[in-house]
Design a protein around this motif. Structure first.
Motif, PDB file in Angstrom:
ATOM      1  N   ALA A  80      42.490  43.937  42.354  1.00 59.41           N
ATOM      2  CA  ALA A  80      41.227  44.214  41.672  1.00 59.41           C
ATOM      3  C   ALA A  80      41.481  45.089  40.453  1.00 59.41           C
ATOM      4  CB  ALA A  80      40.250  44.899  42.616  1.00 59.41           C
ATOM      5  N   VAL A  81      40.922  44.684  39.323  1.00 55.13           N
ATOM      6  CA  VAL A  81      41.075  45.425  38.079  1.00 55.13           C
ATOM      7  C   VAL A  81      39.691  45.709  37.512  1.00 55.13           C
ATOM      8  CG1 VAL A  81      41.944  45.380  35.713  1.00 55.13           C
ATOM      9  CG2 VAL A  81      43.314  44.402  37.566  1.00 55.13           C
ATOM     10  N   GLU A  82      39.367  46.985  37.353  1.00 53.86           N
ATOM     11  CA  GLU A  82      38.121  47.396  36.717  1.00 53.86           C
ATOM     12  C   GLU A  82      38.471  48.017  35.371  1.00 53.86           C
ATOM     13  OE1 GLU A  82      35.928  49.924  39.352  1.00 53.86           O
ATOM     14  OE2 GLU A  82      35.697  48.367  40.896  1.00 53.86           O
ATOM     15  N   PHE A  83      37.839  47.523  34.305  1.00 59.69           N
ATOM     16  CA  PHE A  83      38.187  48.003  32.969  1.00 59.69           C
ATOM     17  C   PHE A  83      36.935  48.476  32.240  1.00 59.69           C
ATOM     18  CE2 PHE A  83      37.315  43.468  32.667  1.00 59.69           C
ATOM     19  CZ  PHE A  83      36.529  43.348  31.529  1.00 59.69           C
ATOM     20  N   LYS A  84      37.114  49.372  31.304  1.00 56.96           N
ATOM     21  CA  LYS A  84      35.998  49.865  30.499  1.00 56.96           C
ATOM     22  C   LYS A  84      35.620  48.788  29.479  1.00 56.96           C
ATOM     23  CE  LYS A  84      35.614  54.010  29.072  1.00 56.96           C
ATOM     24  NZ  LYS A  84      34.430  54.347  29.896  1.00 56.96           N
ATOM     25  N   GLY A  85      34.375  48.332  29.561  1.00 57.76           N
ATOM     26  CA  GLY A  85      33.949  47.306  28.634  1.00 57.76           C
ATOM     27  C   GLY A  85      32.803  46.497  29.174  1.00 57.76           C
ATOM     28  N   PRO A  86      32.170  45.675  28.318  1.00 56.69           N
ATOM     29  CA  PRO A  86      31.032  44.848  28.703  1.00 56.69           C
ATOM     30  C   PRO A  86      31.478  43.508  29.265  1.00 56.69           C
ATOM     31  CG  PRO A  86      31.374  44.676  26.363  1.00 56.69           C
ATOM     32  CD  PRO A  86      32.428  45.618  26.868  1.00 56.69           C
ATOM     33  N   HIS A  87      30.570  42.525  29.184  1.00 61.56           N
ATOM     34  CA  HIS A  87      30.827  41.186  29.705  1.00 61.56           C
ATOM     35  C   HIS A  87      31.608  40.391  28.669  1.00 61.56           C
ATOM     36  CE1 HIS A  87      29.972  37.857  32.453  1.00 61.56           C
ATOM     37  NE2 HIS A  87      29.702  37.096  31.404  1.00 61.56           N
ATOM     38  N   HIS A  88      32.924  40.439  28.763  1.00 61.00           N
ATOM     39  CA  HIS A  88      33.753  39.723  27.809  1.00 61.00           C
ATOM     40  C   HIS A  88      35.144  39.527  28.398  1.00 61.00           C
ATOM     41  CE1 HIS A  88      35.545  43.614  27.191  1.00 61.00           C
ATOM     42  NE2 HIS A  88      36.306  43.206  26.193  1.00 61.00           N
ATOM     43  N   ILE A  89      35.932  38.696  27.717  1.00 63.09           N
ATOM     44  CA  ILE A  89      37.325  38.502  28.114  1.00 63.09           C
ATOM     45  C   ILE A  89      38.170  39.527  27.364  1.00 63.09           C
ATOM     46  CG2 ILE A  89      39.261  36.892  28.251  1.00 63.09           C
ATOM     47  CD1 ILE A  89      37.327  34.594  28.164  1.00 63.09           C
ATOM     48  N   ALA A  90      38.849  40.371  28.094  1.00 65.49           N
ATOM     49  CA  ALA A  90      39.678  41.416  27.495  1.00 65.49           C
ATOM     50  C   ALA A  90      41.131  40.941  27.471  1.00 65.49           C
ATOM     51  CB  ALA A  90      39.555  42.718  28.286  1.00 65.49           C
ATOM     52  N   PRO A  91      41.722  40.722  26.292  1.00 62.71           N
ATOM     53  CA  PRO A  91      43.102  40.226  26.228  1.00 62.71           C
ATOM     54  C   PRO A  91      44.112  41.033  27.044  1.00 62.71           C
ATOM     55  CG  PRO A  91      42.080  40.012  24.085  1.00 62.71           C
ATOM     56  CD  PRO A  91      41.096  40.771  24.942  1.00 62.71           C
ATOM     57  N   PRO A  92      44.055  42.379  27.082  1.00 61.31           N
ATOM     58  CA  PRO A  92      45.021  43.104  27.926  1.00 61.31           C
ATOM     59  C   PRO A  92      44.876  42.774  29.407  1.00 61.31           C
ATOM     60  CG  PRO A  92      44.019  44.583  26.323  1.00 61.31           C
ATOM     61  CD  PRO A  92      43.225  43.313  26.281  1.00 61.31           C
ATOM     62  N   VAL A  93      43.640  42.493  29.835  1.00 61.85           N
ATOM     63  CA  VAL A  93      43.413  42.123  31.235  1.00 61.85           C
ATOM     64  C   VAL A  93      43.943  40.723  31.504  1.00 61.85           C
ATOM     65  CG1 VAL A  93      41.648  41.740  33.002  1.00 61.85           C
ATOM     66  CG2 VAL A  93      41.426  43.663  31.410  1.00 61.85           C
ATOM     67  N   VAL A  94      43.767  39.828  30.538  1.00 61.00           N
ATOM     68  CA  VAL A  94      44.333  38.482  30.671  1.00 61.00           C
ATOM     69  C   VAL A  94      45.851  38.559  30.813  1.00 61.00           C
ATOM     70  CG1 VAL A  94      44.650  36.246  29.551  1.00 61.00           C
ATOM     71  CG2 VAL A  94      42.439  37.404  29.411  1.00 61.00           C
ATOM     72  N   ALA A  95      46.482  39.442  30.037  1.00 55.15           N
ATOM     73  CA  ALA A  95      47.938  39.605  30.127  1.00 55.15           C
ATOM     74  C   ALA A  95      48.348  40.063  31.526  1.00 55.15           C
ATOM     75  CB  ALA A  95      48.418  40.594  29.068  1.00 55.15           C
ATOM     76  N   LEU A  96      47.582  40.980  32.110  1.00 52.64           N
ATOM     77  CA  LEU A  96      47.866  41.411  33.479  1.00 52.64           C
ATOM     78  C   LEU A  96      47.740  40.240  34.450  1.00 52.64           C
ATOM     79  CD1 LEU A  96      45.954  44.833  33.679  1.00 52.64           C
ATOM     80  CD2 LEU A  96      48.428  44.490  33.549  1.00 52.64           C
ATOM     81  N   ALA A  97      46.712  39.419  34.248  1.00 52.56           N
ATOM     82  CA  ALA A  97      46.511  38.257  35.121  1.00 52.56           C
ATOM     83  C   ALA A  97      47.652  37.259  34.989  1.00 52.56           C
ATOM     84  CB  ALA A  97      45.172  37.594  34.798  1.00 52.56           C
ATOM     85  N   MET A  98      48.159  37.078  33.770  1.00 52.79           N
ATOM     86  CA  MET A  98      49.258  36.137  33.578  1.00 52.79           C
ATOM     87  C   MET A  98      50.551  36.661  34.207  1.00 52.79           C
ATOM     88  SD  MET A  98      47.822  33.554  32.160  1.00 52.79           S
ATOM     89  CE  MET A  98      46.360  34.031  33.121  1.00 52.79           C
ATOM     90  N   ASP A  99      50.746  37.982  34.181  1.00 54.06           N
ATOM     91  CA  ASP A  99      51.884  38.566  34.891  1.00 54.06           C
ATOM     92  C   ASP A  99      51.736  38.350  36.391  1.00 54.06           C
ATOM     93  OD1 ASP A  99      53.307  39.480  32.693  1.00 54.06           O
ATOM     94  OD2 ASP A  99      52.328  41.429  32.692  1.00 54.06           O
ATOM     95  N   PHE A 100      50.517  38.434  36.869  1.00 51.16           N
ATOM     96  CA  PHE A 100      50.221  38.194  38.283  1.00 51.16           C
ATOM     97  C   PHE A 100      50.534  36.743  38.659  1.00 51.16           C
ATOM     98  CE2 PHE A 100      46.881  36.350  41.019  1.00 51.16           C
ATOM     99  CZ  PHE A 100      47.012  37.109  42.176  1.00 51.16           C
ATOM    100  N   PHE A 101      50.170  35.823  37.771  1.00 48.61           N
ATOM    101  CA  PHE A 101      50.363  34.396  38.024  1.00 48.61           C
ATOM    102  C   PHE A 101      51.802  33.951  37.822  1.00 48.61           C
ATOM    103  CE2 PHE A 101      50.133  30.052  35.937  1.00 48.61           C
ATOM    104  CZ  PHE A 101      50.090  29.341  37.141  1.00 48.61           C
ATOM    105  N   LEU A 102      52.378  34.310  36.689  1.00 44.82           N
ATOM    106  CA  LEU A 102      53.708  33.817  36.347  1.00 44.82           C
ATOM    107  C   LEU A 102      54.385  34.845  35.429  1.00 44.82           C
ATOM    108  CD1 LEU A 102      55.446  31.195  36.790  1.00 44.82           C
ATOM    109  CD2 LEU A 102      54.694  30.524  34.506  1.00 44.82           C
ATOM    110  N   PRO A 103      55.102  35.789  35.992  1.00 38.84           N
ATOM    111  CA  PRO A 103      55.735  36.817  35.162  1.00 38.84           C
ATOM    112  C   PRO A 103      56.613  36.196  34.085  1.00 38.84           C
ATOM    113  CG  PRO A 103      55.877  37.388  37.474  1.00 38.84           C
ATOM    114  CD  PRO A 103      55.346  35.979  37.418  1.00 38.84           C
ATOM    115  N   ARG A 104      56.558  36.798  32.920  1.00 39.51           N
ATOM    116  CA  ARG A 104      57.354  36.307  31.798  1.00 39.51           C
ATOM    117  C   ARG A 104      58.829  36.548  32.051  1.00 39.51           C
ATOM    118  NH1 ARG A 104      55.279  37.677  26.010  1.00 39.51           N
ATOM    119  NH2 ARG A 104      53.920  38.851  27.393  1.00 39.51           N
TER     120      ARG A 104
END
Length: 235
Positions: A208-232
């Motif tokens: 679970a990741v809670e970030f400061k911000g509104p209803h939007h896609i946050a690129p740093p959070v997407v990067a965390l998700a991609m590391d979760f899915f398939l580490p570079r």
């Protein structure tokens, strides 16, 4: 108690597609492709240049938000596909949002099934790295479809999703749920937090990741998700 199996697998959100079959058509070249499953709002497939050679290929399925399209979410994930070497499938809802949000599983699930089958006829999909991801209504769709089809999806990544509609739990996908603390459309207190609690109580591996911000896609959070899915892979 009502027997949910009487509704049929499709109405319950179940996919009959299973990854891992050998392809029987030539692989598509690098670039952007339409899969030809619909005349309008066809599914989009991004094939990066650096796919793994001679082995199974990771696949990420990304669902757009309400009123959106493949092109609305593509910019947030395309570079990750290129850098990490995975196929990127972007289905598009037949209506302004996904069928599950409007009234239940229907044409969008059928089109997802067709898109996965067409893709798998050309690429050997890695069952250990087949991710469902989505933003907003697409996040709700990814979570619902991913938990229902956890024997298909190995990873589920939810960006500011609103609800979870699950009639059956199958498999044990790993889950990544991210939500903004200032989300004005889908408050975190009534969406992500109760979902995380319920899923953890059910035995799922949840990040679970809670970030400061509104209803939007946050690129740093997407990067965390991609590391979760398939580490570079660092070279």
């Amino acid at each position: 108690m009502f027997d949910m199996s009487l509704l049929g697998d499709a109405l319950l959100g179940r996919l009959s597609f299973r990854p891992g079959a050998a392809p029987d058509k030539p692989a598509l070249p690098a670039g952007r492709h339409h899969l030809g499953i619909a005349q309008e709002r066809d599914a989009v497939l991004i094939v990066p240049e650096n796919l793994p050679a001679g082995g199974p290929v990771p696949l990420l399925v990304m669902f757009h938000g309400a009123g959106g399209s493949a092109d609305k979410v593509l910019p947030f994930v395309i570079e990750h596909a290129r850098q990490r070497g995975f196929l990127l499938l972007l289905p598009q809802s037949q209506f302004p949002t996904w069928d599950l949000v409007i009234g239940g599983n229907g044409p969008d699930l059928e089109r997802l099934e067709q898109a996965l089958r067409e893709l798998a006829s050309r690429f050997f999909v890695d069952p250990a790295h087949l991710g469902f991801a989505g933003f907003s209504d697409g996040g709700s769709y990814a979570l619902s479809a991913g938990v229902t089809n956890g024997d298909v999806a190995s990873h589920v990544m939810v960006f500011s999703g609103g609800f979870m509609s699950v009639f059956q739990q199958n498999g044990s996908p790993r889950l990544f749920i991210a939500h903004g603390l200032e989300d004005e459309q889908l408050p975190i207190e009534t969406s992500a937090r109760p979902h995380v609690a319920k899923l953890k109580a059910a035995g799922y591996d949840v990040t679970a990741v809670e970030f400061k911000g509104p209803h939007h896609i946050a690129p740093p959070v997407v990067a965390l998700a991609m590391d979760f899915f398939l580490p570079r892979v660092l070279t």
